[in-house]
Every structure is written in structure tokens, then in C-alpha cells.
Enzyme design. Structure first.
Site, short mmCIF file in Angstrom:
data_model
loop_
_atom_site.label_atom_id
_atom_site.label_comp_id
_atom_site.label_asym_id
_atom_site.label_seq_id
_atom_site.Cartn_x
_atom_site.Cartn_y
_atom_site.Cartn_z
N GLU A 73 31.98 51.59 36.79
CA GLU A 73 33.25 51.87 37.55
C GLU A 73 34.25 52.06 36.62
O GLU A 73 35.58 51.42 37.19
CB GLU A 73 33.28 50.38 37.62
CG GLU A 73 32.02 49.31 39.00
CD GLU A 73 32.19 50.15 40.18
OE1 GLU A 73 31.70 51.65 40.10
OE2 GLU A 73 31.15 48.82 40.66
N HIS A 92 37.88 43.63 37.36
CA HIS A 92 36.86 43.47 38.60
C HIS A 92 35.78 42.51 38.70
O HIS A 92 35.32 42.53 37.48
CB HIS A 92 36.28 45.47 38.64
CG HIS A 92 35.04 44.81 39.66
ND1 HIS A 92 34.68 44.48 40.90
CD2 HIS A 92 33.96 45.36 39.91
CE1 HIS A 92 34.58 44.57 41.78
NE2 HIS A 92 33.23 45.39 41.29
N HIS A 94 32.97 39.69 40.98
CA HIS A 94 32.29 39.73 41.98
C HIS A 94 32.63 38.19 42.80
O HIS A 94 31.63 37.54 43.37
CB HIS A 94 30.93 39.53 42.53
CG HIS A 94 30.64 41.98 41.58
ND1 HIS A 94 29.26 41.31 41.76
CD2 HIS A 94 31.36 42.71 41.87
CE1 HIS A 94 29.44 42.63 41.31
NE2 HIS A 94 30.65 43.73 41.14
N TYR A 119 52.32 30.52 43.10
CA TYR A 119 51.01 32.02 42.17
C TYR A 119 50.32 32.77 42.59
O TYR A 119 50.50 33.83 42.01
CB TYR A 119 50.94 30.75 41.02
CG TYR A 119 51.50 30.22 39.84
CD1 TYR A 119 52.35 29.78 40.16
CD2 TYR A 119 51.37 30.18 38.51
CE1 TYR A 119 53.32 28.98 39.35
CE2 TYR A 119 52.38 30.64 37.59
CZ TYR A 119 53.61 30.24 38.14
OH TYR A 119 54.09 29.69 37.27
N HIS A 160 32.28 43.74 48.21
CA HIS A 160 31.96 44.08 47.14
C HIS A 160 32.75 42.93 46.21
O HIS A 160 32.28 42.03 45.14
CB HIS A 160 32.14 45.27 46.24
CG HIS A 160 31.77 46.30 44.85
ND1 HIS A 160 31.86 47.34 44.74
CD2 HIS A 160 31.64 45.22 44.10
CE1 HIS A 160 31.43 46.92 43.20
NE2 HIS A 160 31.42 46.01 42.97
P1 13P Z 1 28.83 47.19 35.37
O1 13P Z 1 27.26 46.49 34.58
O2 13P Z 1 28.18 49.18 35.19
O3 13P Z 1 30.21 47.26 34.86
O4 13P Z 1 28.84 47.21 37.34
C1 13P Z 1 29.20 45.82 37.44
C2 13P Z 1 29.50 45.68 38.37
O5 13P Z 1 30.82 44.98 38.75
C3 13P Z 1 29.59 46.83 39.97
O6 13P Z 1 30.71 46.26 40.38
#
Ligand code: 13P
Length: 210
Positions: A73, A92, A94, A119, A160
């Protein structure tokens, strides 16, 4: 801060996120700007078990120059650095609640999470748009993220997860944590007639805390 300090801080913050369930498995990636390039977490690495010396080192042009193979990414992170000159780090995740919001078809795509708490506004800003679904690692998301990032410190990738920027690594991590908590509140309060911060209260927070 020396590069070694930055490496140690990234590993510690990532481990803390992992320990508290903001990331599972090998999900998520983190980058930070250095004076002459960037560090980013290696692809397929667990945020809970990073090693400072194995972090991927990129040059100013985002080319891999040392360490393990970088996250797939990289361009997601590059979009934020390109769009926001003050950006010093990108996180980033999830994380469950924010990702859940990104799976709801009936939210406002321009700004799904309303200003419920100070906040969230102080850390994430006045607006966090949802971008359409892209396959993880799909470079097509770079221009879409860059366009949105000109107006927003964070974006939510549909189905995502969130991508959050900050001036510093700590700022970006704190913002990602606030976003997750705000998403949790939003989901808890769905259907309730929740009192929101007023536009004047939001502007007061942004002018006071930047
Ligand atoms: P990577 O392991 O390549 O960083 O990808 C993990 C991820 O969160 C994909 O969105």
C-alpha cells in the site's frame, strides 16, 4: 529525533495498536517521513511484532532502498504525503468499527461520522469521506486518495478500512484511535436522536486546536 528513535517509536506504537485490537493478523501498515525519505512497515508483517532494523526504508521518491519488502500500500501512503505538505505520518488500519461504517451503503459518503465528540473533530477534522472499494494493493486508489486528501486528514476505504494522516507519527496514531472510537459511538447511537456538536462548536475546536 534520530532515525533510530523514529524506528523505535513506530515499533512501539504499532505494538500498542496491535495489543489493543486495532489491528489483527498482518492487517494495517504505518509510514513516517524522515529528513531524506520514509519508513514503512514491511508487507505481510504483523503490527504486533515489528523489528526496528527490518522496517522498509524508502528514498524521497518512494523507492525501496533498505530493509524488508515494503507494504503493497505504499502508494496509499504516498497519496497523503503528496496531497498534504504538512503530513509527517500515515496509518492504515482495518479497525473493526471504522471498517463497519465503511460497509454501510446508506451513510453520507462525504462525511459518514457526524461530530459527536470534540476529540474526533480535533484529531480527524471536520470531514472524512468514504472512497469506493478498491482491491488491497490496487494502485488505482492513489489518485482518488490524493484528491480526497487535499480536503481531509483521513479517508475511509469502503469495505476495507481507514487511512489517517498526521503531522507526526504520534498524531497520526492518536487520530486513528479517535476515529475508531467515533465510529463505535456512531454505530452505538445509530437510530437514536443523538445531540451533535453544533457547526459553531466544531469551528471553535478547529480554530482553538488547529
Ligand atoms: P501489507 O501487508 O502489504 O502492508 O498490506 C496489509 C493491508 O492492510 C492491506 O490493506
Amino acid at each position: 529525533m534520530t532515525e533510530d528513535d523514529t524506528r523505535a517509536l513506530l515499533v512501539a506504537l504499532a505494538a500498542s495498536l496491535f495489543a489493543r485490537g486495532f489491528s489483527v493478523g498482518s492487517a494495517g501498515n504505518i509510514s513516517v517521513r524522515l529528513p531524506d525519505g520514509f519508513l514503512i512497515t514491511p508487507t505481510n508483517s504483523s503490527l504486533g511484532h515489528l523489528q526496528p532494523a527490518r522496517l522498509s526504508r524508502l528514498d524521497d521518491g518512494f523507492h525501496h532502498v533498505a530493509g524488508d519488502k515494503p507494504s503493497k500500500e505504499v502508494f496509499m501512503h504516498r497519496a497523503f504525503y503528496a496531497a498534504r505538505p504538512e503530513c509527517g505520518a500515515v496509518v492504515h488500519l482495518h479497525s473493526t468499527m471504522a471498517t463497519a461504517v465503511g460497509c454501510l451503503p446508506d451513510v453520507n459518503p462525504d462525511n459518514p461520522i457526524p461530530p459527536l465528540t470534540p476529540y474526533f473533530v480535533m484529531r480527524v477534522g471536520r470531514r472524512m469521506p468514504v472512497l469506493r472499494y478498491y482491491r488491497p494493493g490496487d494502485p488505482a486508489m492513489e489518485p482518488a486518495i490524493a484528491a480526497a486528501a487535499r480536503e481531509a486528514r483521513a479517508v475511509l476505504l469502503a469495505n476495507h478500512g481507514p487511512v489517517v494522516s498526521g503531522r507526526t507519527l504520534t498524531d497520526a496514531v492518536y487520530a486513528a484511535e479517535e476515529l475508531e472510537e467515533a465510529a463505535k459511538l456512531f454505530l452505538l447511537l445509530r437510530g437514536a436522536d443523538a445531540r451533535l456538536l453544533s457547526p459553531a462548536q466544531v469551528e471553535d475546536l478547529l480554530s482553538t486546536f488547529g
